[in-house]
Design a protein around this motif. Structure first.
Motif, PDB file in Angstrom:
ATOM      1  N   VAL A 161       0.669  -2.970   6.286  1.00 35.23           N
ATOM      2  CA  VAL A 161       1.563  -3.694   5.363  1.00 35.23           C
ATOM      3  C   VAL A 161       0.827  -4.038   4.078  1.00 35.23           C
ATOM      4  O   VAL A 161       1.337  -3.808   2.970  1.00 35.23           O
ATOM      5  CB  VAL A 161       2.094  -4.976   6.031  1.00 35.23           C
ATOM      6  CG1 VAL A 161       2.874  -5.816   5.014  1.00 35.23           C
ATOM      7  CG2 VAL A 161       2.980  -4.643   7.213  1.00 35.23           C
ATOM      8  N   VAL A 162      -0.385  -4.560   4.194  1.00 37.88           N
ATOM      9  CA  VAL A 162      -1.116  -5.039   3.027  1.00 37.88           C
ATOM     10  C   VAL A 162      -1.652  -3.890   2.171  1.00 37.88           C
ATOM     11  O   VAL A 162      -1.455  -3.867   0.951  1.00 37.88           O
ATOM     12  CB  VAL A 162      -2.269  -5.967   3.464  1.00 37.88           C
ATOM     13  CG1 VAL A 162      -3.182  -6.294   2.280  1.00 37.88           C
ATOM     14  CG2 VAL A 162      -1.715  -7.249   4.061  1.00 37.88           C
ATOM     15  N   THR A 177      10.019   3.325  -5.289  1.00 35.29           N
ATOM     16  CA  THR A 177       9.694   4.394  -4.348  1.00 35.29           C
ATOM     17  C   THR A 177       8.482   4.016  -3.511  1.00 35.29           C
ATOM     18  O   THR A 177       8.452   4.233  -2.291  1.00 35.29           O
ATOM     19  CB  THR A 177       9.422   5.707  -5.099  1.00 35.29           C
ATOM     20  OG1 THR A 177      10.566   6.051  -5.891  1.00 35.29           O
ATOM     21  CG2 THR A 177       9.127   6.838  -4.128  1.00 35.29           C
ATOM     22  N   GLY A 178       7.468   3.456  -4.160  1.00 42.08           N
ATOM     23  CA  GLY A 178       6.273   3.040  -3.448  1.00 42.08           C
ATOM     24  C   GLY A 178       6.565   1.966  -2.420  1.00 42.08           C
ATOM     25  O   GLY A 178       5.991   1.965  -1.324  1.00 42.08           O
ATOM     26  N   THR A 179       7.469   1.050  -2.751  1.00 44.39           N
ATOM     27  CA  THR A 179       7.830  -0.012  -1.810  1.00 44.39           C
ATOM     28  C   THR A 179       8.503   0.555  -0.570  1.00 44.39           C
ATOM     29  O   THR A 179       8.200   0.141   0.564  1.00 44.39           O
ATOM     30  CB  THR A 179       8.764  -1.023  -2.490  1.00 44.39           C
ATOM     31  OG1 THR A 179       8.099  -1.599  -3.625  1.00 44.39           O
ATOM     32  CG2 THR A 179       9.160  -2.126  -1.536  1.00 44.39           C
ATOM     33  N   LEU A 184       8.080   2.032   5.133  1.00 43.06           N
ATOM     34  CA  LEU A 184       8.211   3.009   6.205  1.00 43.06           C
ATOM     35  C   LEU A 184       6.885   3.235   6.914  1.00 43.06           C
ATOM     36  O   LEU A 184       6.826   3.370   8.141  1.00 43.06           O
ATOM     37  CB  LEU A 184       8.749   4.329   5.645  1.00 43.06           C
ATOM     38  CG  LEU A 184      10.203   4.312   5.150  1.00 43.06           C
ATOM     39  CD1 LEU A 184      10.560   5.654   4.526  1.00 43.06           C
ATOM     40  CD2 LEU A 184      11.164   3.984   6.289  1.00 43.06           C
ATOM     41  N   THR A 185       5.808   3.263   6.138  1.00 43.00           N
ATOM     42  CA  THR A 185       4.487   3.455   6.732  1.00 43.00           C
ATOM     43  C   THR A 185       4.132   2.288   7.644  1.00 43.00           C
ATOM     44  O   THR A 185       3.662   2.477   8.779  1.00 43.00           O
ATOM     45  CB  THR A 185       3.417   3.601   5.636  1.00 43.00           C
ATOM     46  OG1 THR A 185       3.728   4.733   4.813  1.00 43.00           O
ATOM     47  CG2 THR A 185       2.032   3.782   6.240  1.00 43.00           C
TER      48      THR A 185
END
Length: 241
Positions: A161-162, A177-179, A184-185
């Motif tokens: 998450v971090v 998009t990065g968020t 998802l990751t």
């Protein structure tokens, strides 16, 4: 024609070099409070041996890695994305490039501050709870607390998450998009630990909340980061006359 003059009350603490503690918006405060409450509820649910612990054991006894072994080789590789060392190295490459391009060390300082907050907050709960993981559990139905373990909250999940959340936080053109990709990751890393049997699902819930709290705390330390960034950059650049 009326000419607008730049406002002295910039909402960006990096723009005006403000060193004061930045005010928290109502939305930010709400998100921070709800995330903190969720984290607390998960911790209390585990400490009080509630239905959440029963869910932990139900998923452990399901043994997903034995029911669906064909995806295990891929997930054994994918889980590396949540490990602090490899993920930090990959993130540092991009952050170092951002630092060089913008002639600032802020990206690396933000990541360093985030990882420091993560280590302190998550590490403290791990030590206090001393929970054992599913592979080392002794008693069926037990939360396995205060047994010298360091499994709760999930460090893999919180780190995912971090680390990837900070990259999205620092992105400019591709922030949305990065968020989405970071979210998802983090979700997939947490579920992967449950599949592999290395974490209880409550560990993952707590890891998601702990990581999100760190990200929500970052704007509050931005003035300190900005001040430190100016001090470091001033050592590289000669002072203008």
């Amino acid at each position: 024609m009326r000419v607008q003059t730049p406002s002295t009350d910039s909402p960006n603490p990096l723009a005006d070099g403000a060193g004061d503690w930045p005010p928290m918006s109502r939305r930010h405060a709400l998100l921070f409070g709800l995330t903190g409450l969720l984290y607390l509820l998960v911790v209390v649910a585990v400490l009080c041996d509630t239905k959440l612990v029963d869910l932990d054991w139900a998923l452990k006894q399901l043994r997903p890695y034995k029911r669906w072994p064909e995806i295990q080789p891929f997930l054994n590789v994918w889980i590396v994305a949540g490990q602090r060392g490899p993920s930090a190295i990959v993130a540092s490459v991009w952050l170092g490039w951002r630092c060089w391009r913008a002639r600032t060390v802020r990206p690396l300082l933000v990541m360093g501050a985030a990882l420091l907050l993560l280590n302190i907050t998550v590490g403290a709960v791990k030590i206090v709870t001393g929970r054992l993981g599913p592979h080392y559990a002794h008693y069926i139905g037990s939360p396995e607390l205060f047994s010298g373990g360091t499994i709760f909250p999930s460090g893999h999940t919180a780190n995912a998450v971090v680390t990837w959340g900070v990259l999205a936080y620092l992105a400019v053109r591709w922030r949305r998009t990065g968020t989405v990709l970071a979210g998802l990751t983090a979700v997939s890393i947490g579920l992967t630990t449950v599949y592999l049997g290395t974490h209880w699902v409550s560990d993952v819930f707590a890891g998601w909340a702990a990581g999100a709290l760190v990200l929500l705390a970052l704007p509050l330390v931005e003035p300190t980061i900005a001040d430190l960034d100016r001090r470091i950059v001033s050592l590289w650049r000669p002072q203008a006359a």
